[in-house]
Design an enzyme around this catalytic site. Sequence first.
Site, PDB file in Angstrom:
ATOM      1  N   PRO A  89       0.808  -1.226   0.000  1.00  0.00           N
ATOM      2  CA  PRO A  89       0.000   0.000   0.000  1.00  0.00           C
ATOM      3  C   PRO A  89       0.843   1.280   0.000  1.00  0.00           C
ATOM      4  CG  PRO A  89      -0.866  -1.576   1.589  1.00  0.00           C
ATOM      5  CD  PRO A  89       0.463  -2.110   1.122  1.00  0.00           C
ATOM      6  N   GLU A 116       2.760  -9.364   8.096  1.00  0.00           N
ATOM      7  CA  GLU A 116       2.892  -7.908   8.243  1.00  0.00           C
ATOM      8  C   GLU A 116       3.857  -7.336   7.205  1.00  0.00           C
ATOM      9  OE1 GLU A 116       0.708  -6.655  10.488  1.00  0.00           O
ATOM     10  OE2 GLU A 116       0.273  -8.802  10.638  1.00  0.00           O
ATOM     11  N   ARG A 154      -1.466  -6.975 -21.444  1.00  0.00           N
ATOM     12  CA  ARG A 154      -2.276  -6.411 -22.523  1.00  0.00           C
ATOM     13  C   ARG A 154      -1.487  -5.500 -23.444  1.00  0.00           C
ATOM     14  NH1 ARG A 154      -5.701  -3.208 -21.577  1.00  0.00           N
ATOM     15  NH2 ARG A 154      -7.427  -3.795 -22.903  1.00  0.00           N
ATOM     16  N   ASP A 169      -9.195   1.248 -25.726  1.00  0.00           N
ATOM     17  CA  ASP A 169      -9.627   1.146 -24.335  1.00  0.00           C
ATOM     18  C   ASP A 169      -9.857   2.465 -23.667  1.00  0.00           C
ATOM     19  OD1 ASP A 169      -9.515  -1.537 -24.008  1.00  0.00           O
ATOM     20  OD2 ASP A 169      -7.349  -1.489 -23.733  1.00  0.00           O
TER      21      ASP A 169
HETATM   22  N1  4HQ Z   1      -0.777  -5.547   0.639  1.00  0.00           N
HETATM   23  N2  4HQ Z   1      -1.519  -2.922  -3.213  1.00  0.00           N
HETATM   24  C1  4HQ Z   1       1.052  -7.247   0.771  1.00  0.00           C
HETATM   25  C2  4HQ Z   1      -1.672  -4.752  -0.061  1.00  0.00           C
HETATM   26  C3  4HQ Z   1      -1.366  -4.169  -1.387  1.00  0.00           C
HETATM   27  C4  4HQ Z   1      -2.122  -3.183  -2.062  1.00  0.00           C
HETATM   28  C5  4HQ Z   1      -1.065  -5.799   2.040  1.00  0.00           C
HETATM   29  C6  4HQ Z   1       0.485  -6.023   0.103  1.00  0.00           C
HETATM   30  C7  4HQ Z   1      -0.382  -6.989   2.645  1.00  0.00           C
HETATM   31  C8  4HQ Z   1       1.605  -8.303   2.851  1.00  0.00           C
HETATM   32  N3  4HQ Z   1      -0.343  -4.441  -2.193  1.00  0.00           N
HETATM   33  N4  4HQ Z   1       0.993  -7.146   2.207  1.00  0.00           N
HETATM   34  N5  4HQ Z   1      -3.224  -2.587  -1.621  1.00  0.00           N
HETATM   35  O1  4HQ Z   1      -2.740  -4.507   0.439  1.00  0.00           O
HETATM   36  O2  4HQ Z   1      -0.426  -3.690  -3.294  1.00  0.00           O
END
Ligand code: 4HQ
Length: 249
Positions: A89, A116, A154, A169
């Site tokens: 994230p 985690e 794609r 697209d």
């Molecule tokens: N993760 N976009 C991997 C995500 C995530 C996201 C949370 C990544 C848990 C271990 N990755 N960990 N949103 O939510 O890429």
Amino acid sequence: MMTFDVLTLFPGMFSSPLQESILGRASQQQLLQVRLHNLRDWAEGKHQTTDDTPYGGGDGMVMKPEPIARAIAELKARAPRSKVLLMTPQGIPFSHQKACNLAQEEGLIFLCGRYEGFDERVRQALVDEEYSIGDYVLTGGELPAMVMIDAISRFIPGVLGCSDSVEADSFSDGLLEYPQYTRPAVFEGMAVPEVLLSGDHGKIARWRREQQLLRTCQKRPDLLETAELDNEDKKILEQLQSKALESDK
Ligand code: 4HQ
């Protein structure tokens, strides 16, 4: 041929999504290959441990750096020019444009986290780029990796038939798509817009462009800031906006 190496504790998650339909066909045609690797194969000890408790205490587990370092060293030895990507994230927002740029690479290594996440030193020493697929929390990096592989593939020449070309697209010109209709001409009392039955291709093209602009204006006005608009588009938008103001009165 583009190579996607995936490093994960759950390689089984990838098999069917990547073997069906368009991506399955592309693999068979050797336009791309997805190589799945179980991170546990690089772990040590009787239990082949890949995670450990966090320094400083706290809930959950953290993925150990050594198995990941060994795995990446081996994958890089086989594909020296591949970029290592981490899904998190905290990453750069993944987008149509990023997918297009990543499709120019020779190979990509997707490092999928669980728990985690990773020891911070994995990021520092082993990862080239970090991407997020959206502001929500998933249980692992596997689904983001699949989303990215799908969107990137794609853009690989030959993967899409010309009927569903990348240029046609949403997002290729930064606008949402126009509405589509097929038979029957009337469904539950709702008729297909007259213009689509007219056979006037110029008129149909103008209607579709207007619909794209209208939808984008209503649903994703943020996209208009960066969309590629010509003078005709700008005129249509002004008309739409003055119509909207008119009906507000
Ligand atoms: N993760 N976009 C991997 C995500 C995530 C996201 C949370 C990544 C848990 C271990 N990755 N960990 N949103 O939510 O890429």
